[in-house]
Every structure is written in structure tokens, then in C-alpha cells.
Design an enzyme around this catalytic site. Structure first.
Site, PDB file in Angstrom:
ATOM      1  N   ASN A   1     -53.890  48.104  15.745  1.00 45.98           N
ATOM      2  CA  ASN A   1     -54.062  48.384  14.169  1.00 45.98           C
ATOM      3  C   ASN A   1     -54.860  49.944  14.114  1.00 45.98           C
ATOM      4  OD1 ASN A   1     -54.711  48.386  11.488  1.00 45.98           O
ATOM      5  ND2 ASN A   1     -55.336  46.320  11.474  1.00 45.98           N
TER       6      ASN A   1
ATOM      7  N   ARG B   1     -49.459  48.187  13.783  1.00 48.96           N
ATOM      8  CA  ARG B   1     -49.366  48.163  12.265  1.00 48.96           C
ATOM      9  C   ARG B   1     -48.926  49.506  11.783  1.00 48.96           C
ATOM     10  NH1 ARG B   1     -54.414  48.048   8.314  1.00 48.96           N
ATOM     11  NH2 ARG B   1     -53.456  47.775   6.344  1.00 48.96           N
TER      12      ARG B   1
ATOM     13  N   HIS C   1     -50.572  46.235   2.296  1.00 49.20           N
ATOM     14  CA  HIS C   1     -51.262  44.704   2.541  1.00 49.20           C
ATOM     15  C   HIS C   1     -50.081  44.104   3.028  1.00 49.20           C
ATOM     16  CE1 HIS C   1     -55.148  45.757   0.508  1.00 49.20           C
ATOM     17  NE2 HIS C   1     -55.245  46.139   1.962  1.00 49.20           N
TER      18      HIS C   1
ATOM     19  N   ARG D   1     -62.018  53.514  -3.231  1.00 48.62           N
ATOM     20  CA  ARG D   1     -60.978  54.229  -3.880  1.00 48.62           C
ATOM     21  C   ARG D   1     -60.971  53.821  -5.417  1.00 48.62           C
ATOM     22  NH1 ARG D   1     -56.232  51.575   0.214  1.00 48.62           N
ATOM     23  NH2 ARG D   1     -58.187  51.355   1.537  1.00 48.62           N
TER      24      ARG D   1
ATOM     25  N   GLU E   1     -53.876  39.612  10.188  1.00 49.26           N
ATOM     26  CA  GLU E   1     -52.949  40.629  10.279  1.00 49.26           C
ATOM     27  C   GLU E   1     -52.504  40.932  11.609  1.00 49.26           C
ATOM     28  OE1 GLU E   1     -55.402  43.273   8.084  1.00 49.26           O
ATOM     29  OE2 GLU E   1     -53.837  43.701   6.669  1.00 49.26           O
TER      30      GLU E   1
END
Ligand code: ADP
Length: 394
Positions: A12, A94, A182, A242, A380
């Protein structure tokens, strides 16, 4: 056919770090070890832990010059050393963006690599880093299967309207639409919900992935119906650094009146805003919770306010709400954020049980609440490992 020794490796890769994990390719794929190399290009540091959390490898590079290719090679070398002859039969990766075409994991070949590279302009901060280890492995071990797993794929089930901006058709047709991100986390969490929670399979859920990046996903019948992230992962909620949703007129104003160019805007909306920008202190929720500065409190209040408003919006998109599921760093660990979000959702019928919430129980709402609330830790890397073995098995 796979042997009992076989392993699956997961990568990832982000802009300044690569997370990795190794799983047994069999059974429910026991975790062998996981870790990351962080501060790539600065002061690279590798740490790996076994399934019990004990550190099994640690290494630093003083020259700072480790790029994604060299870091991938270092991870492969570590794998060889730690696995002591056990073979890695596939790598799962990923990949942030799969565009409109990739709605499921895919085995990577030269054509897929070229396709995914075309999506770099849609995710310039993530996609190139996701692809770099693939290229490194394709070169070092060309016959090893590599599976790309997409953050956008879970959202491809959204109705057309949920994916559309009110732009001229030609711009929409060129791929300017809401993708949502996500997705690996949401898929993992939703599978866990369906496997372990006493909720009907057609429950209307909002899953709140609240980490450094933060988003919400409306889920009905186990499928994504709408989400707060859009064309890019900067839309929606206030995040660590962000902005989340921002009136595009603000950007025009900054360009026309204050001389911002694309680079400066990118820096502003991705790296200098969010919790960090509002607090002027930190992007990290733990630091903000410990601070007495009023600006830290204001940053948290704005974070929560936006979550509460968006939960209302997603409930409207589903025509109701049965449960909220909290996940990721803040969602799993910060009882205060969960309590504040729940307070804002009281009107929907959500009532938290204070003790359960403080303890971090799986169910954190009061018994009989009209809208229930849950904590489901995300994973994940585990999701990528699962996709990888499913894709290998065809
Ligand atoms: P990423 O999106 O980088 O994977 P994480 O899911 O690890 O991020 O979430 C990081 C966020 O979680 C940070 O804001 C961090 O402060 C917060 N966090 C982690 N542990 C706690 C905790 N115990 N209490 C409050 N916040 C926490």
C-alpha cells in the site's frame, strides 16, 4: 494449486511511505507480519511487526535517497529473509484510482499498467506512487502475479445521479465525475458488518472512515449508494490537512485576486488546510484533543459539524438511516468525536451509551436506539490480501 507454505504480499504505497503485509495464502490468511517504510526521500525508516504486535525488523537509511523502487526492493529483501524459503505467490496492491472501467480487482499486465498510468492526472498525488512498486516488481520478478485493488471500485454500484456533477455532458463524458474513495476500507468494514453485527442485510448504513483522510459512505444492501468524496479525495469532510468540500468560487477568487496558480492551490487544499489549517497547530486529532488553544477546539468543532451535516445528506440519499459504523484512526479510537457526532445525530434517533462508547465496545448505542452505532476496525491490507487470493482463484 497452492501449497501450505505459500504467502501473499500486500503493498500500500503512498507519497512518502509504503505499508506492507504478508499473509498465509491459506485458510483465512493468517497475518505473518506487517509494517511500513516511512519518510521516503527524507529519513527512511522501516519497521515490521508480527501478528502479536512485537517488532520483528527495524532499519533506517541515513542517505535519505531511498525512492519507491529501492524501497520496494528493500521490502522484497526483508520478505525473503523473514519468510525463510516460503514462497510469495502473488502481490496485491492498493491503487487509488480505477476510473470508470475497473470495478473489481484485476491481474496486472502491461496493458493494465498503461491504463492505470492514464489515470495519473485524476489522482496525481497517489496514483504514481501506487504504480511504482508494480513496475519494480514486474522488472524484478516478471512471472509473479500482481493484483491491483482499487479504492474507487466499491463505489461503482452508486446510481448514475450520485456519480454526476452538473457539468456539460461532454465534460462528464470525459471522466469528470464523482468516483469516491476509501473503497477498500468500506468493503472490508461492510463485510465485517454483514458477518458479525445483528443488523438486517438490507440495513441503511453510514460508514464513517475517520482517519487522516476522512469520508462517509452510504451503504444499502451492502452496496455503496453515495459517498462524500468525489472526483478526488479532497472533497467532502474536513480532513487532517485537506479542506473537504469547498465552494469552487473560492479557488477562482484566490487565482484572480491573490495570484494563486495550480501548484499553490494544490498545496493549499491538500496539505495546508483541514484540521491543520483551522487549528494552526496540528493535523493530528490526538494533539488537538490535548490542546487548550481555542483554535484547536474550533478545528474539531468544524470537523464534527461537517460530519453531522453530511450524515444528514447521506440519510436523505438512502431515504433513512438504521446504523452508523465508525472506523479508522479517529473513528476507532476517539470516543469524544464519536460522542459529538452522535449528539448531532440525536434528531435522527441515535443515542449513544456513554459507558460503551468510552470503553470502545463494538456496539456503542443504547439498547433499542432507533439508529444504532458501532465500532468496526478497518483493515485495508487484509482486504487486499483477500481480493488477491480471490482473483488468483478466478
Ligand atoms: P491514515 O488515514 O493515515 O491511515 P489513521 O486511520 O491512522 O490515518 O488515523 C489517523 C488519525 O487518527 C490521527 O488524527 C490520529 O490523531 C487519530 N488517532 C489515532 N489514535 C487516536 C486516539 N487514541 N485518540 C484520538 N485520535 C486518535
Amino acid at each position: 494449486m497452492t501449497s501450505t507454505q505459500d504467502c501473499i504480499a500486500v503493498l500500500n504505497a503512498g507519497s512518502s511511505s509504503i505499508k506492507f503485509a504478508l499473509y498465509d495464502a491459506h485458510a483465512e490468511g493468517d497475518l505473518l507480519f506487517r509494517g511500513q517504510i516511512e519518510k521516503l526521500g527524507l529519513a527512511p525508516h522501516l519497521i515490521a511487526r508480527n501478528a502479536a504486535g512485537a517488532v520483528v525488523a527495524e532499519r533506517s537509511w541515513s542517505d535519505g535517497g531511498l525512492d519507491h523502487h529501492a524501497a520496494t526492493a528493500a521490502i522484497m529483501a526483508l520478505g525473503r529473509e523473514m519468510l525463510a524459503g516460503r514462497p510469495v505467490i502473488a502481490f496485491g496492491h492498493r491503487v487509488v484510482h480505477g476510473g470508470v472501467d475497473y470495478a473489481a480487482p484485476v491481474r496486472v499486465d502491461a496493458a493494465v499498467m498503461a491504463d492505470l498510468a492514464k489515470l495519473i492526472p485524476l489522482a496525481p498525488l497517489h496514483q504514481p506512487h501506487n504504480l511504482a512498486p508494480m513496475a519494480a516488481i514486474a522488472k524484478a520478478a516478471p512471472h509473479l502475479p500482481q493484483i491491483a485493488c482499487f479504492d474507487t471500485a466499491f463505489h461503482r454500484t452508486q446510481p448514475a445521479l450520485a456519480q454526476e456533477f452538473a457539468l456539460p455532458r461532454e465534460i462528464t463524458a470525459s471522466g469528470v465525475r464523482r468516483y469516491g474513495f476509501h473503497g477498500l476500507s468500506y468493503d472490508y468494514v461492510v463485510r465485517q458488518v454483514r458477518k458479525t453485527l445483528p443488523l438486517p442485510t438490507d440495513a441503511k448504513l453510514v460508514v464513517a472512515h475517520l482517519g487522516n483522510g476522512a469520508s462517509l459512505c452510504a451503504v444499502r444492501d451492502g452496496r455503496s449508494v453515495a459517498s462524500t468524496m468525489g472526483f478526488t479525495a479532497v472533497d467532502g469532510l474536513v480532513m487532517g490537512t485537506r479542506t473537504g468540500a469547498l465552494d469552487p468560487g473560492v479557488l477562482l477568487y484566490l487565482m484572480q485576486e491573490r495570484g494563486y496558480d495550480a501548484g499553490k492551490i494544490e498545496d493549499l487544499i491538500y496539505r495546508r488546510s483541514g484540521l491543520l489549517g483551522v487549528s494552526g497547530l496540528s493535523s493530528d486529532m490526538r494533539t488537538l484533543r490535548q490542546s487548550r488553544a481555542p483554535e484547536a477546539g474550533e478545528a474539531i468543532a468544524l470537523f464534527v459539524y461537517r460530519i453531522v451535516r453530511e450524515i444528514g445528506s447521506l440519510a436523505a440519499a438512502m431515504g433513512g438511516l438504521d446504523a452508523i459504523v465508525f472506523t479508522a484512526g479517529i473513528g476507532e479510537n476517539d470516543a469524544a468525536t464519536r460522542a459529538e457526532v452522535a449528539e448531532g445525530c440525536r434528531w435522527l434517533g441515535l443515542e449513544l451509551d456513554e459507558v460503551r462508547n468510552q470503553r470502545g465496545d463494538r456496539c456503542i448505542s443504547v439498547t433499542g436506539a432507533k439508529v444504532s452505532a458501532w465500532i468496526v476496525p478497518t483493515d485495508e491490507e487484509r482486504m487486499i490480501a483477500r481480493y488477491t487470493s480471490e482473483t488468483l482463484a478466478g
